[in-house]
Design a protein around this motif. Structure first.
Motif, PDB file in Angstrom:
ATOM      1  N   UNK A  35      18.160 -43.422 -18.500  1.00 48.21           N
ATOM      2  CA  UNK A  35      18.509 -44.376 -17.457  1.00 48.21           C
ATOM      3  C   UNK A  35      18.745 -43.679 -16.139  1.00 48.21           C
ATOM      4  N   UNK A  36      18.327 -44.349 -15.065  1.00 46.54           N
ATOM      5  CA  UNK A  36      18.573 -43.870 -13.705  1.00 46.54           C
ATOM      6  C   UNK A  36      19.382 -44.932 -12.982  1.00 46.54           C
ATOM      7  N   UNK A  37      20.503 -44.537 -12.381  1.00 47.12           N
ATOM      8  CA  UNK A  37      21.344 -45.446 -11.611  1.00 47.12           C
ATOM      9  C   UNK A  37      21.385 -44.952 -10.167  1.00 47.12           C
ATOM     10  N   UNK A  38      21.310 -45.866  -9.216  1.00 48.59           N
ATOM     11  CA  UNK A  38      21.196 -45.417  -7.831  1.00 48.59           C
ATOM     12  C   UNK A  38      21.865 -46.377  -6.861  1.00 48.59           C
ATOM     13  N   UNK A  39      22.145 -45.845  -5.667  1.00 53.31           N
ATOM     14  CA  UNK A  39      22.634 -46.616  -4.520  1.00 53.31           C
ATOM     15  C   UNK A  39      21.874 -46.118  -3.294  1.00 53.31           C
ATOM     16  N   UNK A  51      15.164 -45.194  12.213  1.00 54.32           N
ATOM     17  CA  UNK A  51      15.954 -45.688  11.091  1.00 54.32           C
ATOM     18  C   UNK A  51      16.445 -44.503  10.273  1.00 54.32           C
ATOM     19  N   UNK A  52      17.453 -44.754   9.460  1.00 54.22           N
ATOM     20  CA  UNK A  52      17.994 -43.721   8.592  1.00 54.22           C
ATOM     21  C   UNK A  52      18.459 -44.333   7.286  1.00 54.22           C
ATOM     22  N   UNK A  53      18.600 -43.505   6.277  1.00 53.45           N
ATOM     23  CA  UNK A  53      19.117 -43.988   4.996  1.00 53.45           C
ATOM     24  C   UNK A  53      19.730 -42.842   4.213  1.00 53.45           C
ATOM     25  N   UNK A  54      20.584 -43.220   3.284  1.00 61.10           N
ATOM     26  CA  UNK A  54      21.209 -42.265   2.367  1.00 61.10           C
ATOM     27  C   UNK A  54      21.030 -42.794   0.957  1.00 61.10           C
ATOM     28  N   UNK A  55      20.583 -41.923   0.056  1.00 60.29           N
ATOM     29  CA  UNK A  55      20.253 -42.334  -1.310  1.00 60.29           C
ATOM     30  C   UNK A  55      20.978 -41.428  -2.291  1.00 60.29           C
ATOM     31  N   UNK A  56      21.563 -42.036  -3.324  1.00 58.20           N
ATOM     32  CA  UNK A  56      22.201 -41.291  -4.413  1.00 58.20           C
ATOM     33  C   UNK A  56      21.649 -41.791  -5.739  1.00 58.20           C
ATOM     34  N   UNK A  71      21.206 -36.328  -4.010  1.00 62.74           N
ATOM     35  CA  UNK A  71      21.364 -37.120  -2.799  1.00 62.74           C
ATOM     36  C   UNK A  71      20.152 -36.873  -1.900  1.00 62.74           C
ATOM     37  N   UNK A  72      19.783 -37.889  -1.134  1.00 70.93           N
ATOM     38  CA  UNK A  72      18.675 -37.778  -0.192  1.00 70.93           C
ATOM     39  C   UNK A  72      19.119 -38.382   1.144  1.00 70.93           C
ATOM     40  N   UNK A  73      19.009 -37.604   2.211  1.00 72.83           N
ATOM     41  CA  UNK A  73      19.325 -38.055   3.554  1.00 72.83           C
ATOM     42  C   UNK A  73      18.024 -38.156   4.345  1.00 72.83           C
ATOM     43  N   UNK A  74      17.760 -39.328   4.941  1.00 73.83           N
ATOM     44  CA  UNK A  74      16.457 -39.629   5.532  1.00 73.83           C
ATOM     45  C   UNK A  74      16.620 -40.044   6.991  1.00 73.83           C
ATOM     46  N   UNK A  85       6.913 -43.096   9.445  1.00 71.55           N
ATOM     47  CA  UNK A  85       6.989 -41.740   8.913  1.00 71.55           C
ATOM     48  C   UNK A  85       8.448 -41.303   8.927  1.00 71.55           C
ATOM     49  N   UNK A  86       8.801 -40.394   8.033  1.00 72.52           N
ATOM     50  CA  UNK A  86      10.175 -39.925   7.984  1.00 72.52           C
ATOM     51  C   UNK A  86      10.243 -38.527   7.377  1.00 72.52           C
ATOM     52  N   UNK A  87      11.372 -37.885   7.596  1.00 69.58           N
ATOM     53  CA  UNK A  87      11.677 -36.597   6.982  1.00 69.58           C
ATOM     54  C   UNK A  87      12.987 -36.745   6.226  1.00 69.58           C
ATOM     55  N   UNK A  88      13.164 -35.916   5.194  1.00 67.09           N
ATOM     56  CA  UNK A  88      14.352 -36.057   4.353  1.00 67.09           C
ATOM     57  C   UNK A  88      14.745 -34.716   3.757  1.00 67.09           C
ATOM     58  N   UNK A  89      15.997 -34.643   3.337  1.00 67.77           N
ATOM     59  CA  UNK A  89      16.509 -33.469   2.625  1.00 67.77           C
ATOM     60  C   UNK A  89      17.165 -33.934   1.329  1.00 67.77           C
TER      61      UNK A  89
END
Length: 212
Positions: A35-39, A51-56, A71-74, A85-89
């Motif tokens: 299972x994968x759980x995310x926000x 635009x920006x986003x944060x993913x966990x 975690x992913x910061x976009x 287009x976007x870049x992320x870490x």
């Protein structure tokens, strides 16, 4: 205000899984499941194209064994209504190592009524400090989504292929989004995951998308 309280409550419900780094155990032979759980939290910067986003995300194997969390910061820009287009870490924590990933995406979207098609090309560069190892990967994803008229449901199908010189793995998605409110969305999917070097996996994913 009600909105921040809801967000905090949902995050507190999902994030404690990050503290449970379960002891590694042998993987079963043949197919595997997990299972994968995310926000994900998304934000547009006013009337600008940025635009920006944060993913966990927290991943587990057989709902018993810790696999990884990351975690992913976009940060991105919408160059046209149909192209962005976007870049992320990424910071990835596995049971025995840490991985850093730099990402660049380009996404084109075609929309006709309730039907939306999108093609995303992703380049990913990974660095594993403990192993002094680096690697590259291309991820191509095709997604078809249909917003059911007069409802809050938007089912979709997607396929994502991982390559670098040759094929590495493929993800097949059967999924659905449900708009709880205009700024909060529930997403659930079944994922069949085929891999060049490992057994196939059956994944159930569930999480929340916020648009703030």
């Amino acid at each position: 205000m009600l909105r921040p309280r809801i967000i905090i409550l949902l995050l507190l419900t999902l994030l404690p899984a990050t503290s449970r780094q379960l002891r590694a155990q042998g993987e079963p032979e043949g197919w595997r499941f997990g299972g994968w759980e995310f926000v994900e939290i998304n934000h547009d910067f006013g009337r600008s194209p940025f635009f920006g986003s944060f993913y966990f995300e927290h991943d587990n194997l057989q709902y018993r064994h810790f696999d990884c969390w990351y975690t992913r910061t976009i940060l991105g820009v919408k160059l046209f209504p149909w192209f962005k287009t976007d870049v992320a870490y990424d910071f990835v924590k596995e049971s025995s190592r840490q991985v850093h990933r730099a990402i660049m995406d380009v996404t084109a979207t075609l929309k006709e009524g309730p039907l939306k098609l999108s093609l995303r090309e992703r380049y990913l560069h990974s660095w594993i400090p403990a192993e002094n190892r680096q690697g590259n990967e291309l991820r191509s994803r095709l997604k078809a989504q249909y917003a059911i008229p007069h409802s809050r449901f938007s089912p979709y199908l997607a396929i994502e292929v991982f390559t670098w010189k040759d094929w590495k793995k493929t993800r097949h998605y059967v999924a659905c989004d449900y708009d709880i409110t205009r700024w909060m969305q529930l997403e659930a999917y079944y994922l069949y995951y085929t891999h060049k070097e490992h057994p196939s996996q059956h994944i159930l994913g569930i999480g929340f998308n916020f648009y703030l």
